[in-house]
Scaffold this active site. Sequence first.
Site, mmCIF file in Angstrom:
data_model
loop_
_atom_site.group_PDB
_atom_site.id
_atom_site.type_symbol
_atom_site.label_atom_id
_atom_site.label_comp_id
_atom_site.label_asym_id
_atom_site.label_seq_id
_atom_site.Cartn_x
_atom_site.Cartn_y
_atom_site.Cartn_z
ATOM 1 N N SER A 83 0.792 -1.230 0.000
ATOM 2 C CA SER A 83 0.000 0.000 0.000
ATOM 3 C C SER A 83 0.823 1.277 0.000
ATOM 4 O O SER A 83 0.253 2.371 -0.043
ATOM 5 C CB SER A 83 -0.969 0.007 1.185
ATOM 6 O OG SER A 83 -2.068 -0.830 0.911
ATOM 7 N N LYS A 86 -0.018 3.757 -2.654
ATOM 8 C CA LYS A 86 -1.009 4.831 -2.514
ATOM 9 C C LYS A 86 -0.366 6.195 -2.345
ATOM 10 O O LYS A 86 -1.016 7.222 -2.599
ATOM 11 C CB LYS A 86 -1.948 4.529 -1.342
ATOM 12 C CG LYS A 86 -2.824 3.298 -1.564
ATOM 13 C CD LYS A 86 -3.773 3.090 -0.396
ATOM 14 C CE LYS A 86 -4.693 1.895 -0.603
ATOM 15 N NZ LYS A 86 -4.046 0.600 -0.418
ATOM 16 N N SER A 321 -6.488 2.916 4.303
ATOM 17 C CA SER A 321 -5.871 2.217 3.174
ATOM 18 C C SER A 321 -6.917 1.517 2.311
ATOM 19 O O SER A 321 -6.822 0.318 2.040
ATOM 20 C CB SER A 321 -4.823 1.216 3.676
ATOM 21 O OG SER A 321 -3.900 0.899 2.661
ATOM 22 N N LYS A 433 2.637 6.088 5.531
ATOM 23 C CA LYS A 433 1.797 5.082 4.877
ATOM 24 C C LYS A 433 2.394 3.709 5.099
ATOM 25 O O LYS A 433 3.584 3.494 4.838
ATOM 26 C CB LYS A 433 1.689 5.372 3.375
ATOM 27 C CG LYS A 433 0.670 4.491 2.676
ATOM 28 C CD LYS A 433 -0.742 4.831 3.101
ATOM 29 C CE LYS A 433 -1.712 3.693 2.792
ATOM 30 N NZ LYS A 433 -1.572 2.540 3.715
#
Length: 508
Positions: A83, A86, A321, A433
């Site tokens: 992730s 992202k 997320s 993140k």
Amino acid sequence: MRKLVKRGLTLTLAGVLVSASPAAAGAATGTARPSSDDLKTDLDQILSDSRLNGASVGLIVRDAQSGAVLYDHDSSTQETPGSNNKLQTSTAAFGLLGSDYRFHTKVAVGNGNLYLKGTGDPTMRAQEYDALAAAVAAKGVTKVSGNLVADDTWFDAERTRPDWDPSDLPYSYAAGISALTVAPDDVYDIGSIGVDITPGAAGEPVKVAVSPPTSVIKIDNEAVTGAAGSASTLSVDRVNGTNVVKVTGSYPAGGAESDHLTTAPDPTMYAADVFRDALEAHGVEVDGTITEAATPSTAKVLTDRVSIPLSQIAVPWLKLSNNPITETVVKAIGRKVSGKGTWDAGLAGVTAYLKNHGVDTSQIKLTDGSGLAATNKTTPQQITNVLRSARSQSWFDTWYNALPIAGEPDPLVGGTLASRMTGTPAAGNLHGKTGTLTGVSALSGYVTDPNGEKLVFSSMFNGYQGGAPKDIEDKIAVRLAGGPTAAVNAVRRAPSGQNLECSWTRSC
């Protein structure tokens, strides 16, 4: 309104625990910036953990303002980012769509039909479709002699990526993408349907309800109510390629409602089905069936629902997320930059944006926007280029505050970092993140060091053995936030079975 939960999962994010000594607390207010030699010694020691033996390990720490490299360990090696993808997608979304970008959902009439046209709004829940139906009724419409036509042509018909594991597709984190969709909750798990289970009397079948109510899935309930206090063995599974959800196992008598999510086999028909029920509730009868087609240019628009802006959508999107929101935004980017609501167009737009903002795109490969595919590739070095570039953008503060914040317990503040690094200099400091797939763990973001200097960093571990080494990531972050005297050794290891982003499983 649904509670702020993911079904079947608590929002108490079971995290990696890090404790700080009084010396560490003092280090957070110190004035002397650690020397690069101290930093190298400390980070080398952290990376010497035997769980990383044989793994591909990338880590880079840079001064956020100047870009000066303070530490580097194989940061130019391509890794699967999970992730962390992202970070790339969301900065491109803010840059290309704008923080005030809004989705539209329209209802129009023509040729005897009622048309429902979507543009991918991830904030459409049952109550939003109810409001659309009420607006139609307020226009004096009581009967539709033709069909209810679902128009999802703003995006193409590709629902999922070919690189996604087929076994993931029945689960909410891999829901199909459509320009018409429904979220069953207020954290916008679009394309998913709630399966709510309550116990009956011991020995009797459990009770199963679907929310929002819809006929697009069928429930095969084989689950029974167990004795009070017995262990739950509930399983809620949709066989991929079917619309049948099997509920099996046992659930104890007297237990609280157990909420689960399953994906809709056809998100477009799901949205139209929910809307048709809403029309009926407001006295609007549709004689025909639900069909799919484009809205003719001659159709008259009755109502237009406008979403909240991207700046607000970004909070549940990035904090938790959310993969389907990410992929929806990718297709929206494609529509904006090339007139094509496709993954190929959207990912090309993201790549071009990154290239124009300091990223060496020869070092990255985007096969989706969210990072769910293991075929995505990037490097820690390029992620820090993304992080540095974002700081100069007008939307930076909004985007930065939408990132998870370490140690902040509110799930819409701390997000996937809510229970990590609590009680350390990184708590309330680190905005970053997370990323987790099988054999993949990453943490990248911003942290302020003891001297008040802003750092950017990116750590990516691929191919390690056992559970995701979140505690190693946390040691790195606490060291950056607290300096050489920060206590980074009292850290609990992550659960051994963790293979997915913790917002999808609540296991990290």
